[in-house]
Design a protein around this motif. Structure first.
Motif, PDB file in Angstrom:
ATOM      1  N   THR A 184       5.515  -8.076   4.913  1.00 58.35           N
ATOM      2  CA  THR A 184       5.100  -8.173   3.510  1.00 58.35           C
ATOM      3  C   THR A 184       4.202  -6.990   3.186  1.00 58.35           C
ATOM      4  N   VAL A 185       4.392  -6.401   2.011  1.00 64.33           N
ATOM      5  CA  VAL A 185       3.549  -5.293   1.570  1.00 64.33           C
ATOM      6  C   VAL A 185       2.560  -5.830   0.542  1.00 64.33           C
ATOM      7  N   MET A 186       1.269  -5.718   0.844  1.00 66.52           N
ATOM      8  CA  MET A 186       0.221  -6.327   0.019  1.00 66.52           C
ATOM      9  C   MET A 186      -0.746  -5.265  -0.497  1.00 66.52           C
ATOM     10  N   SER A 187      -0.627  -4.947  -1.773  1.00 64.63           N
ATOM     11  CA  SER A 187      -1.569  -4.016  -2.396  1.00 64.63           C
ATOM     12  C   SER A 187      -2.892  -4.722  -2.658  1.00 64.63           C
ATOM     13  N   CYS A 188      -3.999  -4.038  -2.349  1.00 61.09           N
ATOM     14  CA  CYS A 188      -5.341  -4.565  -2.623  1.00 61.09           C
ATOM     15  C   CYS A 188      -6.093  -3.619  -3.558  1.00 61.09           C
ATOM     16  N   ASP A 189      -5.343  -2.905  -4.412  1.00 66.86           N
ATOM     17  CA  ASP A 189      -5.957  -1.967  -5.350  1.00 66.86           C
ATOM     18  C   ASP A 189      -6.055  -2.565  -6.750  1.00 66.86           C
ATOM     19  N   ASN A 190      -6.983  -2.015  -7.533  1.00 70.46           N
ATOM     20  CA  ASN A 190      -7.235  -2.501  -8.891  1.00 70.46           C
ATOM     21  C   ASN A 190      -6.236  -1.915  -9.877  1.00 70.46           C
ATOM     22  N   ILE A 191      -5.029  -2.414  -9.825  1.00 67.17           N
ATOM     23  CA  ILE A 191      -3.975  -1.973 -10.726  1.00 67.17           C
ATOM     24  C   ILE A 191      -3.311  -3.214 -11.299  1.00 67.17           C
ATOM     25  N   PRO A 192      -3.064  -3.258 -12.608  1.00 63.67           N
ATOM     26  CA  PRO A 192      -2.334  -4.400 -13.149  1.00 63.67           C
ATOM     27  C   PRO A 192      -0.991  -4.565 -12.451  1.00 63.67           C
ATOM     28  N   HIS A 193      -0.690  -5.791 -12.033  1.00 64.28           N
ATOM     29  CA  HIS A 193       0.569  -6.096 -11.342  1.00 64.28           C
ATOM     30  C   HIS A 193       0.724  -5.191 -10.116  1.00 64.28           C
ATOM     31  N   ASN A 194      -0.306  -5.152  -9.288  1.00 61.17           N
ATOM     32  CA  ASN A 194      -0.319  -4.181  -8.185  1.00 61.17           C
ATOM     33  C   ASN A 194       0.847  -4.358  -7.215  1.00 61.17           C
ATOM     34  N   GLY A 195       1.300  -5.585  -7.015  1.00 62.02           N
ATOM     35  CA  GLY A 195       2.456  -5.779  -6.155  1.00 62.02           C
ATOM     36  C   GLY A 195       3.713  -5.178  -6.740  1.00 62.02           C
ATOM     37  N   LYS A 196       3.914  -5.395  -8.026  1.00 61.61           N
ATOM     38  CA  LYS A 196       5.075  -4.827  -8.717  1.00 61.61           C
ATOM     39  C   LYS A 196       5.024  -3.306  -8.702  1.00 61.61           C
ATOM     40  N   VAL A 197       3.829  -2.758  -8.945  1.00 64.86           N
ATOM     41  CA  VAL A 197       3.671  -1.301  -8.928  1.00 64.86           C
ATOM     42  C   VAL A 197       3.953  -0.749  -7.538  1.00 64.86           C
TER      43      VAL A 197
END
Length: 490
Positions: A184-197
């Motif tokens: 699983t790839v898990m973004s932990c950054d402050n971006i709207p919809h970070n998983g989608k991005v």
């Protein structure tokens, strides 16, 4: 007398700070993390440390990875202290320190083969990222830009990638070849919809060299969205000295942060995950309301106070909150143009949330700097401010205060405070921003023509006209008088 942080000295440190009560020799890697910076070590690593203390999740220890030159220095420092970190939590009423130990290794920076090999390891079930808002190669609409030179290079050399997203793709391809379930790839950054991005960046990079494989990633790899929150300043000599003098710990890169932390995640981990709900992580069907609340109220609020404070030579964030004009600017803008357009959040009162945010901003112990909040506006503004501008326009409301915030950012990028002090470069695109800010003194559309930030807003008079008005006033009267005019105190 201070003690050098290492696995061998934990017993000596135990009387000075909390130390791991679990056996680190029994930990096994389950997460590979790109971007081992302060926020990761104050957030994801702390949650895992708390879970390990409960005797659970010991097969989800962290292996670090990085692609930036600065990552090499971080690796050297962490390796010298057995990948232990001193995390100092600072609240208005107390200060406490704990040594965290969920990281057990960090791969050599730039060693593509080693990173891809570890990504293909079946034990790695989660690949997480904190690569900053600007690290995803996206435009102002959050759409992946395949023309970026670094991405284009990975497209031409998919077996020797240099970017995080090229490496993730290469690791997934090797897993597929070996018959290993995707991580699983898990973004932990402050971006709207970070998983989608993040999905768009990984899939978009792979598509440049192998469209069929890119489609396989899109169909078979999970990218859960998440909202993360903890104010974590950069580490300076000030923090290193404080850690040694207050707690007697010689840590080459301690992390200082507020006591508050929050993590909201969509529960989409086909390869398995640690039981983080046992240490306060919220697993929800849809993280969008939570991330909109946080990004617009907190991150947007940071931008709102940052640029006027920077122009008025305010150094610390808590000092900005003590500056009457800045605090009133934040209150008025949030109340009139931010809070009203934030969608409802389950079991959350937005007014109470904003009151909490203000208390966190005003915490004098954190030592967060205005300069840090001003950093990287070219990547942060389109994510934290522009969406609120667009939603106000859609609702038929004038974004007058947000236009002033944009004008303050433009004025800041001239590189000189109201007192005449030089503002050192504070953005990856600083030279371009300074050039545009100078041009905007006579033609405000020169600033708004940055389509990667503003899209087509330069053609929207309800925003462009107040922006021009405020920019002119800032040039003629300065920040304080302009804020007074906005607040009706002029």
């Amino acid at each position: 007398m201070s003690v050098r942080l290492s696995a061998d000295t934990l017993s000596d440190i135990a009387g000075k700070a909390a130390v791991p009560g679990y056996d680190r020799s029994g930990l096994a890697p389950g997460i590979l993390h790109f971007g081992v910076g302060n926020f990761h070590r104050a957030h994801q690593a702390v949650y895992l440390d708390e879970l390990f203390e409960k005797g659970e999740g010991h097969d989800f220890a962290i292996v670090g990875a990085g692609v930036m030159p600065s990552d090499a220095a971080m690796r050297d420092k962490l390796a010298s202290q057995d990948y232990l970190t001193t995390v100092v939590e600072q609240d208005n009423a107390r200060t406490s320190a704990r040594v965290t130990g969920p990281m057990i290794d960090m791969l050599p920076v730039g060693d593509t083969a080693a990173i891809i090999d570890k990504l293909a390891d079946p034990a790695i079930r989660i690949v997480s990222l904190t690569v900053t808002e600007g690290g995803y190669f996206i435009d102002s609409d959050g759409v992946f830009d395949p023309s970026h030179p670094a991405i284009a290079a990975d497209g031409q050399n998919p077996d020797a990638p240099k970017t995080v997203f090229g490496l993730i793709g290469a690791g997934l391809k090797l897993r597929r070849e070996r018959g290993v379930q995707p991580f699983t790839v898990m973004s932990c950054d402050n971006i709207p919809h970070n998983g989608k991005v993040c999905r768009g960046s990984v899939v978009g990079t792979a598509r440049l060299s192998d469209p069929d494989f890119a489609a396989w990633i899109d169909q078979n790899v999970a990218f859960p969205n998440g909202m993360v929150d903890r104010i974590t300043p950069a580490t300076s000599q000030r923090e290193i000295d404080h850690c040694r003098e207050t707690f007697g710990i010689d840590d080459e890169w301690p992390v200082y942060c507020e006591e508050f932390k929050q993590w909201v995640l969509e529960d989409d981990f086909p390869a398995g995950r640690p039981a983080l709900e046992k240490v306060g992580v919220q697993f929800v069907p849809d993280v969008a309301p939570y991330e909109a609340m946080k990004i617009r109220i907190l991150n947007g609020g940071h931008a709102i106070i940052a640029y006027p404070a920077g122009l008025m030579d305010v150094h610390f964030v808590h000092e900005a909150m003590e500056t009457d004009l800045v605090a009133k600017f934040l209150d008025k803008l949030e109340a009139e143009e931010v809070l009203p357009i934030v969608p409802p959040v389950p079991d959350t009162d937005l007014s109470d949330y904003y009151a909490l945010i203000k208390r966190r901003f005003a915490n004098p112990k954190i030592g967060d700097t205005v300069r840090r909040l001003c950093l990287d506006g070219s990547n942060r503004q389109p994510k934290f401010i522009v969406p609120s501008i667009l939603d106000n326009l859609k609702a038929g409301k004038s974004p007058d205060g947000l236009a002033l915030e944009s004008a303050l950012w433009c004025r800041y990028c001239l590189g000189v405070t109201d007192s005449g002090a030089t503002i050192e470069p504070n953005d990856p695109n600083w030279d371009k921003l300074t050039e545009r800010a100078r041009a905007a003194e006579s033609d405000p559309t020169a600033w708004l023509s940055m389509t990667d930030v503003y899209g087509s807003l330069k053609d929207e008079p309800r925003f462009a006209e107040p922006f021009a008005k405020w920019l002119k006033m800032l040039a003629e009267k300065g920040t304080a008088e302009t804020l007074k005019a906005y607040l009706g105190e002029g």
